[in-house]
Design an enzyme around this catalytic site. Sequence first.
Site, PDB file in Angstrom:
ATOM      1  N   SER A 124       0.818  -1.206   0.000  1.00  0.00           N
ATOM      2  CA  SER A 124       0.000   0.000   0.000  1.00  0.00           C
ATOM      3  C   SER A 124       0.855   1.261   0.000  1.00  0.00           C
ATOM      4  CB  SER A 124      -0.941  -0.002   1.210  1.00  0.00           C
ATOM      5  OG  SER A 124      -0.204   0.024   2.432  1.00  0.00           O
ATOM      6  N   ASP A 125       1.816   1.357   0.937  1.00  0.00           N
ATOM      7  CA  ASP A 125       2.593   2.592   1.017  1.00  0.00           C
ATOM      8  C   ASP A 125       3.550   2.742  -0.155  1.00  0.00           C
ATOM      9  OD1 ASP A 125       4.160   0.506   1.948  1.00  0.00           O
ATOM     10  OD2 ASP A 125       4.828   1.516   3.771  1.00  0.00           O
ATOM     11  N   CYS A 126       4.064   1.633  -0.674  1.00  0.00           N
ATOM     12  CA  CYS A 126       4.954   1.707  -1.837  1.00  0.00           C
ATOM     13  C   CYS A 126       4.175   2.139  -3.076  1.00  0.00           C
ATOM     14  CB  CYS A 126       5.619   0.360  -2.076  1.00  0.00           C
ATOM     15  SG  CYS A 126       6.626  -0.193  -0.685  1.00  0.00           S
TER      16      CYS A 126
END
Length: 883
Positions: free
Chosen positions: A595-597
């Site tokens: 998600s954050d990548c």
Amino acid sequence: KGILGYDSSLGAWSPLVRVMLHISISGMIFSTSAGTIGVLLYGILCYFIHHVLPIASHPGGPRPHKIQRIPKFPNTVTTLPEKSVSQWRCLVAEESHTETKRKFEGVPGSQISGEACGRQMWGTGPQVKPKKRVDEKLVSQLAAGGREPKGFNPSQNPNSCDQIFRAQQIRNYLGDGNIAPDMKSKPQTAKEAARKAAQFYSMLQTEDGHWAGDYGGPHFLMPGLIVVWYVMGKPEKLLNEEQTQMMIHYISVHQQTDGGWGTHIESPSTVFGSTLMYVALRLLGVDKDDGRCQKGRAFLEEYGGALMTGSWAKFYLCLLGAMEWDGHNSVPCEMFLLPNWFPFHPGRLWCHCRMVYLPMSYLYGSRFVYSEAETDPLILSLREELYVQDYNTIPWIKTRHMVADLDNYSPIPLVMRVLQNILARYETWSILQPFKNFVRSRGLKFASDYMAAEDLQTNFIDIGPVNKVLNMLSMYHAAGNDAAAPNVVRHLMRIQDYLWLAEDGMKMQGYNGSQCWDTSFAIQAYEEAGLLDEFPLVTSRAWAFFERTQILSTETSQSSPAYQYESALNRDKYYRHLSQGGWPFSTSAHGWPISDCTGEGLKASLALLQHSATIKEGLKSEKLLPLSEVRLQDAADVCLSFQNEDGGFATYENNRGFGWYEMLNPSEVFGDIMIDYSYVECSMATLTALADFHRHDPTYRGPEIKHAIVKGRNFLKSIQRPDGSWYGSWACCFCYGCWFGIEGLMKTGEKFDSPSIKRACDFLISHQRKNGGWGEDFTSCYDKDYASKGMDAYGDEGSGVVNTAWALLALSAAKCDNKDAIKRGVMYLMKRQLPSGDFPQEGIAGVFNRACGITYTAYRNVFPLWALGRCTATYGDILMEKL
């Protein structure tokens, strides 16, 4: 295994089914004597569970039992032989694939698939001669990172500063005729300091557009590889003589004065780390009477020997034949045969947990043991060396729960110990064997199929280093212990993706690199500093990297075997989340979106698209390939898909399990590994990416994005601590968490005068140190409490450049009105900047699973640059003048 109305990727029934279930239960209660009062009480219970009880994603803390011991290393400088170092070269992208194909030329079954972009590996051979003569003394000065060139002293700092890789990149940069940063000029303003930092960091970018670096740190990874290499017959194409010598060097220089090794490079010695590193040293050929082994053995004997190590170390000992399988708790692969909707199912676990225990369950169920264990003199000797009593007298089944206090970060709960004891009877009672054998054979078949799917989905890289080597061993076993079997060969071809060389030797990284993650942050740092078009080659290369790295979105990636697994049927069968359109932590070929990548990759791509004239011109002239609107929309789809019911965002998948799963955590050395929690970091990155995308394209799924942002903002507030901080789960720690928390709130519509923002700013200001900086070490993560002495061991009077940068990024995002604190923090960064524009490598920056540190050598460059740029843009009135 599927059932109508149940979504295995969410680990939940559909909303309609849940409503019908609650109506049915209410109706049943109403029909009893409890009547209306019973239904009302049921409603109150549901409300209490969902709105009163702490959410599972709250990390809790502080821990009542703090870490007391500190690591101690001999004050010795070691230097790798120049002749040995000079033969190594870091190969990236197509060059790395070419080298791997050359190495495996003529080997049946050898095939490497997936995008080459981002791949990094170390090979030996003649160095590429620079186009222009290079001053090697200048190269050494630039690459030294503020230390003595080509030396390593763990007593001063056990973290490498990547001198070998950086020297290579700087040599290539200068050899192409480029000019080095002026070592004599000192920046007078924050803007000048940011520009010099950017100039230095530009030298390190690889030709395919990413920034590479050391992502090592843990000490339990490489020993696992060495054990598997040994039991597979020590194939040279897996590890050759040059590599094993570099590994011996790494193990030797990280041995502490007490003879032991830590779980990671900054950890005090543990039985877990010491058992594995000792065994690795012996398997690599170091004699038991060598001084290093004698000291290591003395440490183990002091703490009860290998019987007291953690369960993961015991697993490797069982594979090796240096421990009996009765001494390890059951890992039943038949759990995968349960219906997907079953309350506790492996498909509901956090994917790293699931994908490690998958090959463990196969190897445990197969009772794999090194085929020559009973005759190999080294194994027989290890049976004597590792234990404080005679090997043949050990009552193995009674030792399963033994673990040293040093290792016991997450004590096995009573309920899990009871279940493990029940499973021990399941494994041994004769009356249960017909049933066990029936279901186990089917469980082993499913586990084997699942591992094969994971291998293909990731182009044989696999999600991480532990399941990589265990999947490889499982394929070796399934092929009748044949190291030449095609699937084993394809595994061998990808081992190099995980190995990294630095001045402390060769190590195994915690992933196949952090390429996309680091590059996403770097580009945002250049953009906020207003420097994108001052470095046109950097921006053009980075754009090409992001275009090629978006998962299953290029022609090459869609022609790989991984693409067929993106179908809904295969994703459901193998518990995989939506992948196409996401960005990875490392490379496209790795194939697992996060998600954050995805969020940071999307933000970096939009920053280049919107704010770089270089990119606009490159796209217009068709010198650069475009990221189409459809592909940007795919990324937004992936971001939206990651949101959990609590409003937050987890890592690789939605949270499919429950908080009580941690009562079944079988790993003593790691905390909170059972489910994919919502994190402040993942939530900020994904929410701010959605906000940026919505500004770029307000017509695409606009109402859904707005709703997701509101839910996400509420989640961020819900996990803020009363003192105003957020706990950072993936780096050290509260400065990091506060940056994500504040930025996530500010960019999703929170007001500057919000109580949440004010409390967070007050928290950070209260922890600013006398020298103007901020500092923490990994104990903040371990203890879940701000490190009282800051970065005392490996920083500067308790402060560190990375923590300071995170604090400044947070405060400037909030437009904090304490300009004196901002100015002092900026002055601290400028004071710590080296004449080259680099910053010193200080303490370990990353962490995972609460208790293990991990290295990010890029952080010392990216975040100070970003903070200097942002603070200049926010507080230009005070920072544009000389400081």
